[in-house]
Design an enzyme around this catalytic site. Structure first.
Site, PDB file in Angstrom:
ATOM      1  N   ASP A  31       0.531  -1.103  -0.074  1.00 39.25           N
ATOM      2  CA  ASP A  31       0.168   0.278   0.285  1.00 39.25           C
ATOM      3  C   ASP A  31       0.616   1.214   0.440  1.00 39.25           C
ATOM      4  OD1 ASP A  31      -2.475   1.454   0.136  1.00 39.25           O
ATOM      5  OD2 ASP A  31      -2.741   1.446   2.513  1.00 39.25           O
ATOM      6  N   ASN A  79     -10.266  -2.540  -5.955  1.00 42.12           N
ATOM      7  CA  ASN A  79     -10.118  -1.659  -6.717  1.00 42.12           C
ATOM      8  C   ASN A  79     -10.808  -0.987  -8.321  1.00 42.12           C
ATOM      9  OD1 ASN A  79      -7.287  -2.592  -5.287  1.00 42.12           O
ATOM     10  ND2 ASN A  79      -7.969  -0.991  -4.830  1.00 42.12           N
ATOM     11  N   LEU A 201      -6.738  -5.608   7.134  1.00 43.62           N
ATOM     12  CA  LEU A 201      -6.097  -6.764   6.367  1.00 43.62           C
ATOM     13  C   LEU A 201      -7.162  -6.525   4.774  1.00 43.62           C
ATOM     14  CD1 LEU A 201      -7.259  -9.762   8.873  1.00 43.62           C
ATOM     15  CD2 LEU A 201      -4.430  -8.699   8.000  1.00 43.62           C
TER      16      LEU A 201
HETATM   17  C1  FPP Z   1      -1.905   0.070  -3.031  1.00 45.35           C
HETATM   18  O1  FPP Z   1      -1.890   1.421  -3.727  1.00 45.35           O
HETATM   19  C2  FPP Z   1      -1.416  -0.767  -4.530  1.00 45.35           C
HETATM   20  C3  FPP Z   1      -2.452  -1.151  -5.090  1.00 45.35           C
HETATM   21  C4  FPP Z   1      -4.000  -1.091  -5.512  1.00 45.35           C
HETATM   22  C5  FPP Z   1      -1.952  -1.654  -6.497  1.00 45.35           C
HETATM   23  C6  FPP Z   1      -0.571  -2.614  -6.551  1.00 45.35           C
HETATM   24  C7  FPP Z   1       0.206  -2.507  -7.726  1.00 45.35           C
HETATM   25  C8  FPP Z   1       1.735  -3.163  -7.491  1.00 45.35           C
HETATM   26  C9  FPP Z   1       2.204  -3.196  -6.566  1.00 45.35           C
HETATM   27  C10 FPP Z   1       2.348  -2.476  -9.441  1.00 45.35           C
HETATM   28  C11 FPP Z   1       1.587  -4.339  -9.679  1.00 45.35           C
HETATM   29  C12 FPP Z   1       2.459  -5.613  -9.354  1.00 45.35           C
HETATM   30  C13 FPP Z   1       3.471  -6.050 -10.046  1.00 45.35           C
HETATM   31  C14 FPP Z   1       4.566  -6.699  -9.896  1.00 45.35           C
HETATM   32  C15 FPP Z   1       3.467  -5.819 -11.219  1.00 45.35           C
HETATM   33  P1  FPP Z   1      -2.826   2.454  -3.248  1.00 45.35           P
HETATM   34  O2  FPP Z   1      -3.112   3.019  -4.823  1.00 45.35           O
HETATM   35  O3  FPP Z   1      -4.229   1.961  -3.014  1.00 45.35           O
HETATM   36  O4  FPP Z   1      -2.035   3.749  -2.777  1.00 45.35           O
HETATM   37  P2  FPP Z   1      -2.895   5.097  -1.515  1.00 45.35           P
HETATM   38  O5  FPP Z   1      -2.808   4.015  -0.687  1.00 45.35           O
HETATM   39  O6  FPP Z   1      -1.321   5.517  -1.040  1.00 45.35           O
HETATM   40  O7  FPP Z   1      -3.353   5.341  -2.486  1.00 45.35           O
END
Ligand code: FPP
Length: 252
Positions: A31, A79, A201
């Site tokens: 996150d 998401n 979680l």
């Molecule tokens: C949460 O951060 C992260 C996600 C919803 C996406 C995670 C994606 C990756 C790590 C990239 C894809 C992975 C691979 C291996 C190609 P957030 O957007 O909720 O962050 P925030 O809470 O700061 O808004």
């Protein structure tokens, strides 16, 4: 003078060591990509791109830390509520990752699986997933599971719907049905790490985390380095896991 004497007597601190022969399942809620990008004046998609780089670093480091299964939360079913452009950017990163890293996974003995729903993913991505899974199926050094369009609650619900057909009813056979639903297996999580400062979680591996140790860090996922993974594994090594029994010191 006194300080000199004390320094001379200083016993070197014993560094906690990692047991490289252990066989850990580490799961990560990655996150903080969005906040990482926003704080730099960048679009959220730049945060996800930096997040994919962090994932590469962590995947590379994991087997050396005694991690035999690594599950990363790449896209939760919740998401889909985000703007389509952001979800598509994450799916594109996943496609790029599979395209660029499958050969590397084969070379490194990494078996790759995607857990989660596939029916809402673009057909080309579904095909790339099937190809990568088939190509890496023989990997035994580490099982890398990327959770995509994943909801633990939904997986448990679907497993429960199938379970009534199973003749031998036991928690183990329920785990087996859940593994079938997920396609990438369902193994107990030893250590769950969440980056980005939140402490929840978020519908991730609810069945598998029943006895997991939890480590929360303020670091945003794009800043999470191999050394942070190592620190979390060391922290895990200090925890006494009783699973409801008495700690060794009391049980005698
Ligand atoms: C949460 O951060 C992260 C996600 C919803 C996406 C995670 C994606 C990756 C790590 C990239 C894809 C992975 C691979 C291996 C190609 P957030 O957007 O909720 O962050 P925030 O809470 O700061 O808004």
């Amino acid at each position: 003078m006194l300080m000199q004497q004390l320094n001379a007597r200083k016993i070197p601190a014993v560094q906690p060591a990692i047991d490289h022969t252990q066989s850990l399942h580490v799961a990560i809620i990655s996150d903080g990509n969005g906040r990482w990008a926003t704080s730099r004046g960048l679009p959220r998609s730049a945060g996800h791109r930096a997040g994919a780089e962090a994932a590469r670093r962590v995947i590379e480091a994991a087997p050396r830390l005694g991690i035999h299964t690594l599950t990363l939360f790449a896209l939760s079913s919740a998401n889909w509520k985000r703007p389509a452009a952001e979800v598509n950017a994450i799916l594109r990163l996943l496609h790029e990752y599979l395209f660029a890293e499958t050969t590397h996974c084969i070379d490194e003995g990494v078996r790759l699986s995607i857990i989660g729903r596939r029916d809402r993913l673009p057909a080309t991505l579904r095909q790339a997933i099937a190809d990568s899974e088939a190509a890496t199926a023989c990997g035994t050094r580490m099982h890398l599971r990327l959770a995509v369009d994943y909801s633990a609650r939904e997986a448990i619900y679907h497993a429960a719907c199938r379970f009534y057909k199973v003749t031998e009813l036991s928690p183990e056979s329920f785990s087996n049905v859940l593994a079938e639903v997920l396609r990438g297996g369902s193994t107990e999580v030893d250590l769950l790490i969440r980056t980005g400062g939140e402490q929840r979680l978020s519908d991730f591996l609810l069945w598998e985390c029943a006895f997991a140790e939890l480590v929360f860090t303020q670091k945003r996922w794009p800043d999470f380095a191999a050394a942070d993974l190592e620190a979390a594994v060391l922290e895990f090594g200090k925890r006494e896991r009783t699973r409801g029994a008495l700690p060794d010191a009391i049980a005698g």
